[in-house]
Design an enzyme around this catalytic site. Structure first.
Site, PDB file in Angstrom:
ATOM      1  N   HIS A   1      35.267  71.320 -19.846  1.00  0.00           N
ATOM      2  CA  HIS A   1      36.188  70.191 -19.962  1.00  0.00           C
ATOM      3  C   HIS A   1      37.511  70.686 -20.512  1.00  0.00           C
ATOM      4  CE1 HIS A   1      33.116  66.631 -20.087  1.00  0.00           C
ATOM      5  NE2 HIS A   1      32.805  67.538 -19.183  1.00  0.00           N
TER       6      HIS A   1
ATOM      7  N   TYR B   1      36.636  58.951 -26.614  1.00  0.00           N
ATOM      8  CA  TYR B   1      36.510  58.518 -27.994  1.00  0.00           C
ATOM      9  C   TYR B   1      37.234  57.174 -28.118  1.00  0.00           C
ATOM     10  CZ  TYR B   1      34.931  63.180 -29.438  1.00  0.00           C
ATOM     11  OH  TYR B   1      34.216  64.344 -29.602  1.00  0.00           O
TER      12      TYR B   1
ATOM     13  N   PRO C   1      29.362  64.303 -36.936  1.00  0.00           N
ATOM     14  CA  PRO C   1      29.427  64.830 -35.567  1.00  0.00           C
ATOM     15  C   PRO C   1      30.689  64.473 -34.789  1.00  0.00           C
ATOM     16  CG  PRO C   1      27.898  62.982 -35.701  1.00  0.00           C
ATOM     17  CD  PRO C   1      28.303  63.291 -37.108  1.00  0.00           C
TER      18      PRO C   1
ATOM     19  N   TYR D   1      39.742  71.143 -31.887  1.00  0.00           N
ATOM     20  CA  TYR D   1      38.627  70.678 -31.068  1.00  0.00           C
ATOM     21  C   TYR D   1      38.031  71.813 -30.239  1.00  0.00           C
ATOM     22  CZ  TYR D   1      35.794  67.215 -28.655  1.00  0.00           C
ATOM     23  OH  TYR D   1      34.727  66.479 -28.181  1.00  0.00           O
TER      24      TYR D   1
END
Length: 394
Positions: free
Chosen positions: A72, A197, A289, A381
């Protein structure tokens, strides 16, 4: 019995450590409380940083990962009726994430260790660490004794290794969040090519995936939520409410095959070493998480521990062993901050007043409109590059 490194825990940290040590000609025995089927079937993390993928590939573990993993190059932040893409290919060129379930990593590691003659003991009982503060530690389990040079505690937050450290040695840092995640695994094609998200007034939601046919979802729920209160119809209704906030997006539904509630906490134990006992992964630290860092931190720990042990066996130098804890904790605290930041950015808090909610929305606006702010999110990230190069090949 005798081995050079006794490893307690057959999760990603313990198995990868055993494999990397094998590549350096260092022997190990892995002890695991659960059976093999449990280890290979437990659904956990699924987002691999670029550095984690590179480590697995360099260690000869990348065949299935590269074939079946889902790279991704961005994620979507969804709030206020709009979606905002964080484009990794523009912000951090050449770095991405790969969606590949933790249980698949474990399967690959077990297969590799058994292929190479690795010693993995499943369903062990009464494992205990002895004399870790001396140069002759040993482990007992099921009436047997395993002598070793070092013990690696890779047995998770509830394992036996961290509690074996004498009282007063460790400093523990904790943060409990006032909510949990309801995790849902469904046999349905993902409704989005990338992770979503979503921040809503009803709480956070995440759309993820594990394969082209399996989707993974999370819902923010109360910290003491009972999964029995969430029949399938309610799960899908709430997911639709929180995710279908952008025009044209429809959430596909299907059979739910697993549901569980995950508490949200941050935890760090310092130092990550006591004598000849070295802690790695969840045995030493837990992150919420939201930032997808748990598995990736375990891999980073193991890289450092591999290099330190290889140096000791090759030269007798303890320099890297002595530096292990501080080196790990530098990355651990960076991940703690990023995970806290993502969590507070996207979740609703009962304690928030209208002022606090407006601040949160303003922060989201900055992240999605400022290239500098978006780059900070993207860099963390996909994973901060390693400061060192652990020897991965013999």
């Amino acid at each position: 019995m005798r081995t050079q490194v006794a490893i307690i825990g057959a999760g990603p940290a313990g198995l990868l450590l055993s494999h990397l040590l094998h590549l350096r000609g260092i022997t190990s025995v892995v002890l695991e409380l659960r059976d093999r089927a449990y280890a290979e079937g437990r659904v956990r993390a699924g987002v691999l940083e670029q550095g984690t993928v590179d480590t697995l590939v360099a260690a000869g573990l990348g065949d299935r990962l590269l074939r079946e993993g889902m790279p991704h190059h961005g994620i979507e932040l969804r709030y206020g009726g709009r979606g905002h893409r964080i484009a990794f290919e523009e912000l951090v060129p050449g770095r991405a994430i790969t969606v590949y379930g933790q249980q698949e990593v474990v399967k690959d590691l077990i297969a590799a260790r058994l292929r190479d003659g690795g010693d993995i003991r499943f369903e062990v009982t009464d494992a205990a660490v002895h004399d870790a503060g001396t140069d002759q530690p040993y482990v007992t389990f099921g009436g047997e004794r395993l002598d070793c040079d070092f013990v690696a505690g890779c047995d998770g937050f509830h394992g036996v290794t961290r509690p074996s450290v004498p009282a007063g040695v460790l400093t523990e840092y904790r943060r409990e969040y006032p909510f949990a995640w309801l995790g849902v695994l469904a046999r349905v094609k993902p409704s989005s090519e990338e992770l979503i998200y979503a921040r809503t007034d009803r709480g956070f939601a995440l759309h993820s995936m594990r394969s082209p046919e399996i989707s993974r979802f999370y819902l923010q729920v109360a910290p003491d939520e009972d999964v029995a209160n969430w029949p399938d119809d309610r799960v899908w209704a709430e997911l639709k409410t929180r995710l279908e906030t952008v025009p044209g997006f429809t959430l596909a539904t299907g059979p739910i095959i697993d549901k569980s509630v995950t508490p949200m906490r941050g935890y760090v134990a310092e130092p990550m070493r006591y004598g000849r006992l070295f802690l790695a992964g969840d045995a030493a630290h837990i992150v919420p998480p939201t930032g997808a860092k748990g598995l990736n931190l375990a891999v980073a720990d193991v890289r450092l521990l591999t290099g330190a042990l290889a140096r000791w066996y090759a030269t007798g130098s303890a320099t890297l062993l002595d530096a292990y804890s501080d080196a790990c904790l530098k990355r651990v605290w960076r991940a703690q901050h990023f995970s806290w930041w993502m969590t507070t950015l996207l979740h609703t808090f009962d304690s928030d007043d209208p002022y606090g909610r407006r601040l949160q929305l303003s922060h989201l606006d900055q992240v999605t409109s400022s290239r500098a702010a978006a780059t900070t999110l993207a860099e963390n990230y996909v994973g901060i590059p390693y400061d060192e190069t652990a020897p991965l090949k013999s």
